[in-house]
Write a protein that holds these residues in place. Structure first.
Motif, PDB file in Angstrom:
ATOM      1  N   GLU A   1      27.436  24.639  90.817  1.00  0.00           N
ATOM      2  CA  GLU A   1      28.027  23.629  91.696  1.00  0.00           C
ATOM      3  C   GLU A   1      28.765  24.264  92.864  1.00  0.00           C
ATOM      4  O   GLU A   1      28.947  23.620  93.908  1.00  0.00           O
ATOM      5  CB  GLU A   1      28.978  22.743  90.893  1.00  0.00           C
ATOM      6  CG  GLU A   1      28.288  21.940  89.796  1.00  0.00           C
ATOM      7  CD  GLU A   1      29.277  21.161  88.949  1.00  0.00           C
ATOM      8  OE1 GLU A   1      30.498  21.271  89.242  1.00  0.00           O
ATOM      9  OE2 GLU A   1      28.848  20.448  88.028  1.00  0.00           O
ATOM     10  N   THR A   2      29.216  25.498  92.683  1.00  0.00           N
ATOM     11  CA  THR A   2      29.965  26.173  93.754  1.00  0.00           C
ATOM     12  C   THR A   2      29.073  27.058  94.626  1.00  0.00           C
ATOM     13  O   THR A   2      29.569  27.701  95.549  1.00  0.00           O
ATOM     14  CB  THR A   2      31.083  27.050  93.147  1.00  0.00           C
ATOM     15  OG1 THR A   2      30.496  28.047  92.302  1.00  0.00           O
ATOM     16  CG2 THR A   2      32.048  26.205  92.331  1.00  0.00           C
TER      17      THR A   2
ATOM     18  N   GLY B   1      19.848  26.680  96.556  1.00  0.00           N
ATOM     19  CA  GLY B   1      18.851  27.730  96.414  1.00  0.00           C
ATOM     20  C   GLY B   1      19.350  28.935  95.640  1.00  0.00           C
ATOM     21  O   GLY B   1      18.565  29.810  95.265  1.00  0.00           O
ATOM     22  N   LEU B   2      20.679  28.994  95.391  1.00  0.00           N
ATOM     23  CA  LEU B   2      21.259  30.122  94.659  1.00  0.00           C
ATOM     24  C   LEU B   2      21.680  29.743  93.244  1.00  0.00           C
ATOM     25  O   LEU B   2      22.312  30.543  92.557  1.00  0.00           O
ATOM     26  CB  LEU B   2      22.481  30.671  95.416  1.00  0.00           C
ATOM     27  CG  LEU B   2      22.227  31.251  96.810  1.00  0.00           C
ATOM     28  CD1 LEU B   2      23.533  31.719  97.434  1.00  0.00           C
ATOM     29  CD2 LEU B   2      21.229  32.408  96.734  1.00  0.00           C
ATOM     30  N   GLU B   3      21.299  28.549  92.782  1.00  0.00           N
ATOM     31  CA  GLU B   3      21.748  28.102  91.465  1.00  0.00           C
ATOM     32  C   GLU B   3      21.165  28.908  90.305  1.00  0.00           C
ATOM     33  O   GLU B   3      21.700  28.891  89.191  1.00  0.00           O
ATOM     34  CB  GLU B   3      21.426  26.619  91.263  1.00  0.00           C
ATOM     35  CG  GLU B   3      19.948  26.276  91.344  1.00  0.00           C
ATOM     36  CD  GLU B   3      19.519  25.912  92.761  1.00  0.00           C
ATOM     37  OE1 GLU B   3      18.458  25.278  92.920  1.00  0.00           O
ATOM     38  OE2 GLU B   3      20.260  26.285  93.703  1.00  0.00           O
TER      39      GLU B   3
ATOM     40  N   MET C   1      20.496  37.253  87.086  1.00  0.00           N
ATOM     41  CA  MET C   1      21.308  38.468  87.091  1.00  0.00           C
ATOM     42  C   MET C   1      21.742  38.851  85.672  1.00  0.00           C
ATOM     43  O   MET C   1      21.637  40.015  85.264  1.00  0.00           O
ATOM     44  CB  MET C   1      22.542  38.274  87.978  1.00  0.00           C
ATOM     45  CG  MET C   1      23.401  39.519  88.129  1.00  0.00           C
ATOM     46  SD  MET C   1      24.743  39.275  89.297  1.00  0.00           S
ATOM     47  CE  MET C   1      25.691  37.988  88.452  1.00  0.00           C
ATOM     48  N   PHE C   2      22.215  37.862  84.906  1.00  0.00           N
ATOM     49  CA  PHE C   2      22.661  38.136  83.540  1.00  0.00           C
ATOM     50  C   PHE C   2      21.498  38.643  82.680  1.00  0.00           C
ATOM     51  O   PHE C   2      21.662  39.566  81.873  1.00  0.00           O
ATOM     52  CB  PHE C   2      23.272  36.879  82.923  1.00  0.00           C
ATOM     53  CG  PHE C   2      24.740  36.735  83.179  1.00  0.00           C
ATOM     54  CD1 PHE C   2      25.668  36.933  82.174  1.00  0.00           C
ATOM     55  CD2 PHE C   2      25.204  36.406  84.448  1.00  0.00           C
ATOM     56  CE1 PHE C   2      27.028  36.797  82.419  1.00  0.00           C
ATOM     57  CE2 PHE C   2      26.549  36.270  84.701  1.00  0.00           C
ATOM     58  CZ  PHE C   2      27.474  36.476  83.686  1.00  0.00           C
ATOM     59  N   SER C   3      20.338  38.040  82.842  1.00  0.00           N
ATOM     60  CA  SER C   3      19.174  38.453  82.052  1.00  0.00           C
ATOM     61  C   SER C   3      18.773  39.879  82.366  1.00  0.00           C
ATOM     62  O   SER C   3      18.520  40.688  81.453  1.00  0.00           O
ATOM     63  CB  SER C   3      17.997  37.513  82.314  1.00  0.00           C
ATOM     64  OG  SER C   3      18.310  36.191  81.935  1.00  0.00           O
TER      65      SER C   3
END
Length: 256
Positions: A204-205, A209-211, A217-219
């Motif tokens: 939400e922040t 397109g960056l959701e 990244m975590f994966s």
């Protein structure tokens, strides 16, 4: 090119499978309005600490193997030099047989460490047969005017070679705790999927397109850490760049 090779070792099909599942989980949560602000401290407690501990343990095993292997080669060279310098009359035939025995032991050690588990017992038997043969060869110098102290020292070199071989054998046989590795894998592969509601909440922040940046990244981070641990876990498989190398030609060149 070397950097790319290293990157491809830690990024494989598992990375993309988990990333796809994480992105799908985030999409489903966004589609149906599932959102939650999960605490990120769980990552450090449940994943990062166990994985870092496993990587550190695997790295220390590799470093100990390198020390034992260098110790082994030093004793091999000392024994060979003794066979050529301690005898009052140079015996090229005896020295040649001893060199052949030492190189054969090194080759057998390499085969034991590198070959698959199915042939491990067979290779171990060949290795200790070669060491027994070496010990018998040393007994031949009793008739070559060596004093008892020098003969005892040569037998000590054989004993130290055997100790190094046995230590390397234990490292090859026993790994870091299997239960800890299994525990880490469960959370590494499930976390990016379970945390779909959290990724949706933080999206939400972000700009449009960056959701999906967070799940991707975590994966990549978690699976890469797991792959690094896997490569360090077995330093003998000759796959990773940090594996222990057995250079037989180099040892042969040193025994001159």
């Amino acid at each position: 090119m070397k950097i790319l090779k290293s990157v491809f070792l830690i990024i494989n099909y598992k990375t993309f499978v988990v990333t796809l599942l994480a992105v799908a989980s985030t999409w489903v949560c966004g589609r149906y309005g599932f959102s939650a602000d999960f605490p990120l401290t769980i990552i450090g407690i449940a994943i990062v600490f166990p994985v870092v501990f496993s990587i550190d343990s695997a790295y220390k095993r590799r470093e100990r193997t390198l020390m034992l292997l260098s110790d082994f080669k030093a004793h091999v060279q000392a024994l060979y030099l003794a066979s050529g310098q301690w005898l009052k009359e140079e015996d090229k035939a005896f020295q040649g047989r001893l060199k052949s025995d030492l190189i054969t032991i090194y080759k057998s050690l390499k085969a034991f460490c590198v070959k698959d588990k199915k042939s491990k017992q067979e290779q171990a038997e060949k290795l200790f047969q070669q060491i027994s043969k070496l010990s018998e060869s040393i007994q031949q110098v009793r008739n070559k005017e060596l004093n008892p102290g020098e003969i005892s020292r040569m037998n000590q070199y054989v004993s130290k070679i055997l100790v190094d071989v046995e230590n390397i054998k234990m490292i090859r046989t026993y790994r870091t705790p299997l239960t800890l590795r299994a525990y880490s894998k469960v959370f590494i592969y499930s976390f990016p999927v379970i945390y779909g509601p959290y990724f949706e909440h933080t999206a939400e922040t972000y700009a449009h397109g960056l959701e999906y940046m967070m799940p991707i990244m975590f994966s990549f981070i978690l699976i890469s850490l797991d792959n690094i641990q896997e490569h360090l876990e077995n330093p003998f498989d000759q796959i990773g760049e940090d594996d222990v190398k057995f250079d037989v030609a180099e040892l042969e060149a040193q025994l001159k």
